[in-house]
Design a protein around this motif. Sequence first.
Motif, PDB file in Angstrom:
ATOM      1  N   ASN A   1       0.830  -1.212   0.000  1.00 36.19           N
ATOM      2  CA  ASN A   1       0.000   0.000   0.000  1.00 36.19           C
ATOM      3  C   ASN A   1       0.860   1.257   0.000  1.00 36.19           C
ATOM      4  O   ASN A   1       0.570   2.230  -0.706  1.00 36.19           O
TER       5      ASN A   1
ATOM      6  N   LYS B   1       2.432   1.615  -3.500  1.00 35.68           N
ATOM      7  CA  LYS B   1       1.403   2.020  -4.474  1.00 35.68           C
ATOM      8  C   LYS B   1       1.036   3.486  -4.293  1.00 35.68           C
ATOM      9  O   LYS B   1       0.877   4.219  -5.271  1.00 35.68           O
TER      10      LYS B   1
ATOM     11  N   THR C   1       3.821   5.647  -5.652  1.00 36.36           N
ATOM     12  CA  THR C   1       3.800   5.629  -7.113  1.00 36.36           C
ATOM     13  C   THR C   1       2.693   6.526  -7.652  1.00 36.36           C
ATOM     14  O   THR C   1       2.911   7.312  -8.579  1.00 36.36           O
ATOM     15  N   THR C   2       1.518   6.441  -7.062  1.00 40.37           N
ATOM     16  CA  THR C   2       0.392   7.270  -7.502  1.00 40.37           C
ATOM     17  C   THR C   2       0.689   8.747  -7.295  1.00 40.37           C
ATOM     18  O   THR C   2       0.452   9.574  -8.186  1.00 40.37           O
TER      19      THR C   2
END
Length: 144
Positions: free
Chosen positions: A94, A97, A100-101
């Motif tokens: 999490n 991610k 990265t977002t």
Amino acid sequence: MHSLVRAVDWLVENNMRNKFQIIVSGGLTTPGHFLKAMAIGTDAVYIGSIALMATLQTQMAKAMPKYPPPQLALYSGKLKDEFDVEEGSKNLANFLKSCTTEMKHAIQVIGKKSTTELNRNDLVSMDKDLAEFMTIRYGASHRR
């Protein structure tokens, strides 16, 4: 940061930048840190402690206050049997991610398509000496 700037500048000045990959580590904890390092010229970032903290974030109470949280995850840690690997791996996934977002969104906001398009023109500093050292824009200046 200063060492990274000096290393990149030296490699560029000596026409050797394309012969080496630069991976930076130490104190990088946010997507903003990762992007700044890439804009300065690093090819990749290496994270350690922040990844460990992300992995342990929901399990730290099992260790504290008697032991430091890493005792849960270390191979020889006193609390290694209490560490939930499944939960830890989900937490780390999490975190990665979300980083990265956030990095994708930041890159889009400045009109770029990839981290490889980042450069020092994308940076600004409110510290005049730092801006001069890094050859980036000084935030209190009206010049671009």
